[in-house]
Design a protein around this motif. Structure first.
Motif, PDB file in Angstrom:
ATOM      1  N   ALA A   1       7.568  -5.844   4.506  1.00 21.18           N
ATOM      2  CA  ALA A   1       6.142  -6.187   4.493  1.00 21.18           C
ATOM      3  C   ALA A   1       5.815  -7.183   3.375  1.00 21.18           C
ATOM      4  O   ALA A   1       5.065  -8.146   3.585  1.00 21.18           O
ATOM      5  CB  ALA A   1       5.309  -4.913   4.340  1.00 21.18           C
ATOM      6  N   LEU A   2       6.377  -6.963   2.198  1.00 20.14           N
ATOM      7  CA  LEU A   2       6.083  -7.846   1.069  1.00 20.14           C
ATOM      8  C   LEU A   2       6.512  -9.278   1.337  1.00 20.14           C
ATOM      9  O   LEU A   2       5.915 -10.223   0.809  1.00 20.14           O
ATOM     10  CB  LEU A   2       6.768  -7.319  -0.196  1.00 20.14           C
ATOM     11  CG  LEU A   2       6.162  -6.054  -0.803  1.00 20.14           C
ATOM     12  CD1 LEU A   2       7.042  -5.530  -1.935  1.00 20.14           C
ATOM     13  CD2 LEU A   2       4.739  -6.319  -1.306  1.00 20.14           C
ATOM     14  N   ARG A   3       7.513  -9.459   2.151  1.00 17.48           N
ATOM     15  CA  ARG A   3       7.955 -10.812   2.505  1.00 17.48           C
ATOM     16  C   ARG A   3       6.899 -11.569   3.293  1.00 17.48           C
ATOM     17  O   ARG A   3       6.969 -12.799   3.413  1.00 17.48           O
ATOM     18  CB  ARG A   3       9.244 -10.754   3.330  1.00 17.48           C
ATOM     19  CG  ARG A   3      10.506 -10.498   2.523  1.00 17.48           C
ATOM     20  CD  ARG A   3      11.716 -10.807   3.359  1.00 17.48           C
ATOM     21  NE  ARG A   3      12.931 -10.829   2.554  1.00 17.48           N
ATOM     22  CZ  ARG A   3      14.104 -11.283   2.979  1.00 17.48           C
ATOM     23  NH1 ARG A   3      14.213 -11.771   4.216  1.00 17.48           N
ATOM     24  NH2 ARG A   3      15.155 -11.277   2.204  1.00 17.48           N
ATOM     25  N   HIS A   4       5.945 -10.834   3.868  1.00 15.71           N
ATOM     26  CA  HIS A   4       4.956 -11.457   4.747  1.00 15.71           C
ATOM     27  C   HIS A   4       3.533 -11.201   4.249  1.00 15.71           C
ATOM     28  O   HIS A   4       2.594 -11.104   5.053  1.00 15.71           O
ATOM     29  CB  HIS A   4       5.156 -10.955   6.174  1.00 15.71           C
ATOM     30  CG  HIS A   4       6.517 -11.293   6.717  1.00 15.71           C
ATOM     31  ND1 HIS A   4       6.820 -12.527   7.249  1.00 15.71           N
ATOM     32  CD2 HIS A   4       7.668 -10.569   6.760  1.00 15.71           C
ATOM     33  CE1 HIS A   4       8.092 -12.542   7.613  1.00 15.71           C
ATOM     34  NE2 HIS A   4       8.625 -11.371   7.331  1.00 15.71           N
ATOM     35  N   ASP A   5       3.403 -11.093   2.946  1.00 15.03           N
ATOM     36  CA  ASP A   5       2.101 -11.017   2.287  1.00 15.03           C
ATOM     37  C   ASP A   5       1.245  -9.849   2.772  1.00 15.03           C
ATOM     38  O   ASP A   5       0.034  -9.959   2.944  1.00 15.03           O
ATOM     39  CB  ASP A   5       1.340 -12.335   2.473  1.00 15.03           C
ATOM     40  CG  ASP A   5       0.208 -12.491   1.453  1.00 15.03           C
ATOM     41  OD1 ASP A   5       0.394 -12.070   0.295  1.00 15.03           O
ATOM     42  OD2 ASP A   5      -0.867 -13.016   1.817  1.00 15.03           O
ATOM     43  N   CYS A   6       1.891  -8.720   3.035  1.00 14.23           N
ATOM     44  CA  CYS A   6       1.137  -7.517   3.374  1.00 14.23           C
ATOM     45  C   CYS A   6       1.831  -6.323   2.743  1.00 14.23           C
ATOM     46  O   CYS A   6       2.904  -6.443   2.149  1.00 14.23           O
ATOM     47  CB  CYS A   6       1.010  -7.346   4.884  1.00 14.23           C
ATOM     48  SG  CYS A   6       2.575  -7.103   5.771  1.00 14.23           S
ATOM     49  N   PHE A   7       1.201  -5.172   2.832  1.00 15.68           N
ATOM     50  CA  PHE A   7       1.765  -3.932   2.314  1.00 15.68           C
ATOM     51  C   PHE A   7       2.115  -3.015   3.484  1.00 15.68           C
ATOM     52  O   PHE A   7       1.434  -3.024   4.518  1.00 15.68           O
ATOM     53  CB  PHE A   7       0.767  -3.186   1.426  1.00 15.68           C
ATOM     54  CG  PHE A   7       0.526  -3.806   0.072  1.00 15.68           C
ATOM     55  CD1 PHE A   7       1.351  -4.795  -0.439  1.00 15.68           C
ATOM     56  CD2 PHE A   7      -0.543  -3.383  -0.704  1.00 15.68           C
ATOM     57  CE1 PHE A   7       1.125  -5.358  -1.672  1.00 15.68           C
ATOM     58  CE2 PHE A   7      -0.780  -3.926  -1.956  1.00 15.68           C
ATOM     59  CZ  PHE A   7       0.059  -4.930  -2.438  1.00 15.68           C
ATOM     60  N   ALA A   8       3.150  -2.218   3.317  1.00 14.92           N
ATOM     61  CA  ALA A   8       3.410  -1.085   4.209  1.00 14.92           C
ATOM     62  C   ALA A   8       3.021   0.169   3.444  1.00 14.92           C
ATOM     63  O   ALA A   8       3.415   0.346   2.290  1.00 14.92           O
ATOM     64  CB  ALA A   8       4.877  -1.032   4.611  1.00 14.92           C
ATOM     65  N   THR A   9       2.232   1.036   4.086  1.00 13.26           N
ATOM     66  CA  THR A   9       1.833   2.272   3.425  1.00 13.26           C
ATOM     67  C   THR A   9       2.182   3.475   4.283  1.00 13.26           C
ATOM     68  O   THR A   9       2.033   3.446   5.511  1.00 13.26           O
ATOM     69  CB  THR A   9       0.332   2.293   3.095  1.00 13.26           C
ATOM     70  OG1 THR A   9       0.018   3.540   2.449  1.00 13.26           O
ATOM     71  CG2 THR A   9      -0.535   2.153   4.334  1.00 13.26           C
TER      72      THR A   9
END
Length: 452
Positions: free
Chosen positions: A239-247
């Motif tokens: 997720a961080l690779r694509h400017d978002c978070f995984a929660t």
């Protein structure tokens, strides 16, 4: 390359093929499921057979504070001994250099398994099955959200932006176009999983905005818990690779469904290799009923492990894709205990109560412990629930405080998990709850500030 690399699984060896190994991460799971340990140059790892960490890592709460759980010896932070389990060695494919992760087993200096270590807790529960000639099998399902980057705790969590330039949409369960919206993240999850040697059984869009489910193939409980432990990290990195978070919060977005870690259970007779839930004619056995009865009777005492935070209980909402009771039914997703459609040899019981925020070792251990108690005590289940189980009475604790009360009084469950684990876990969770009570929420400021 050092001889120890010959012990690595095939996927790890392929990852290192014709490449220089730079770093090794020696990791363990703490109580929340966070990877803790040491990273070191591969050359140093090759020269050491054991490593050390203080036992205080198991007294730390999710906020980073310390619970008063050291016991009679006081807070002296003695070292635990870490020994690598090379079968768990796995690539860390998101790193800039060639890095291998290795999960380590934890031992006391006297040579005993550290009872508070979550992986040891699960191994202990599995050993009770093995002593009776049984082999438990599990198949976990992981739900999580992909959300917009959020660095302000006061700001509400929002769905991630899809490739169309629109936020991920809710109420699009099983939609392929919804999955395509964050396809690049999914692609990296697949790539990372392949590099780590993990087999994904399927990926689907769930009912929440940006909510995804990954199913894993059935197998050994410890191995599957290891994989979920690894998966949480690789999904966050993708997720961080694509400017978002995984929660993996149980309930990250108000009004949206929560995220579960459903666990399918079956039990194999180690002599015959047959599923003990089905007889020679393919019919349901008494053991099948007893396992369900054990979940119904003992899961309330394990809920504090399956739903370990205050946020966890926001998921148990009527008519919101999560169970509110321990009813059981065939092919019924409103029940907390579901019997999926299957052939007799694959007959299994699905526990739908676990949240994705649980430590996978502890969530699976608690569920297996409840089923085991049902098997050995021959506990019959209630009559099968037919229809909408949301019409039944709620019998899931409504908060972590109530859940801890049930956990603290479950001596039979403590014996399976280990009494020392139960003592420490309860103290750490109570400390987290006390810390939560110090925080004043926006709801309180909005409705109480001028009205009471």
């Amino acid at each position: 390359m050092a001889d120890w690399t010959d012990k690595l699984p095939g996927a790890a060896r392929r990852y290192l093929q014709d490449q220089r190994l730079d770093e090794v991460e020696c990791i363990v799971s703490d109580l929340p499921g966070i990877a803790r340990g040491k990273a070191m140059p591969a050359s140093k790892f090759a020269k050491q057979g054991r490593f050390y960490l203080p036992n205080s890592i198991f007294y730390q709460t999710i906020t980073g504070d310390w619970a008063d759980a050291a016991g009679d010896e006081g807070y002296t932070e003695p070292d635990m001994i870490l020994t690598p389990d090379f079968a768990t060695a796995s690539a860390a494919p998101w790193t800039a250099d060639r890095t291998i992760q290795v999960i380590h087993d934890l031992w006391s200096q006297s040579g005993d398994p550290v009872p508070v270590a979550p992986r040891n807790v699960l191994k202990r529960v599995v050993s009770f099955y093995n002593e009776r000639g049984w082999k438990p099998v599990v198949a976990p399902e992981m739900e999580f959200y992909l959300v917009a980057r959020n660095v302000d705790p006061a700001k509400e969590i929002a769905p991630m932006m899809g490739r169309s330039g629109r936020p991920a949409a809710a109420r699009q369960a099983y939609s392929m176009s919804a999955v395509d919206e964050y396809g690049p993240v999914i692609d990296d999850i697949y790539d990372f999983a392949e590099a780590q040697g993990f087999e994904i059984d399927g990926i689907t869009q769930e009912g929440g905005a940006g909510q995804v489910e990954i199913n894993l193939r059935h197998g050994d409980p410890v191995k599957l818990a290891d994989e979920i432990f690894y998966f949480k990290r690789l999904i966050r990195e993708a997720a961080l690779r694509h400017d978002c978070f995984a929660t993996f919060m149980a309930k990250p977005i108000e009004g949206e469904p929560g995220s579960a870690m459903h666990v399918h259970h079956s039990v194999i007779d180690t002599v015959t290799g047959q599923n003990i839930f089905s007889d020679a004619q393919g019919q349901e056995t008494p053991e099948f009923r007893y396992f369900i009865g054990g979940l119904q009777t003992h899961l309330p005492a394990a809920i504090a492990m399956l739903a370990p935070y205050v946020n966890s209980y926001r998921r148990y909402v009527k008519d919101h894709a999560a169970p509110i009771n321990l009813a059981w039914g065939r092919d019924n997703r409103t029940t907390g205990i579901r019997i999926p459609v299957s052939d007799p040899e694959a007959r299994r019981v699905e526990n739908r109560l676990s949240g994705m925020d649980c430590n996978p070792y502890l969530g699976i251990a608690g569920s297996l412990a409840a089923g085991y108690l049902g098997l050995v005590n021959k506990e019959e289940p209630s009559p099968e629930w037919r229809g909408d189980a949301y019409d039944a009475e709620e019998d899931v604790p409504r908060g972590i405080f109530s859940a801890l009360d049930l956990f603290d009084n479950a001596a039979d469950m403590h014996e399976l998990l280990h009494p020392e684990f139960a003592r420490v876990y309860s103290i750490v969770k109570q400390s987290e709850y006390d810390q939560f009570l110090q925080v004043i929420s926006p709801w309180e400021r909005e409705h109480l500030l001028l009205n009471v």
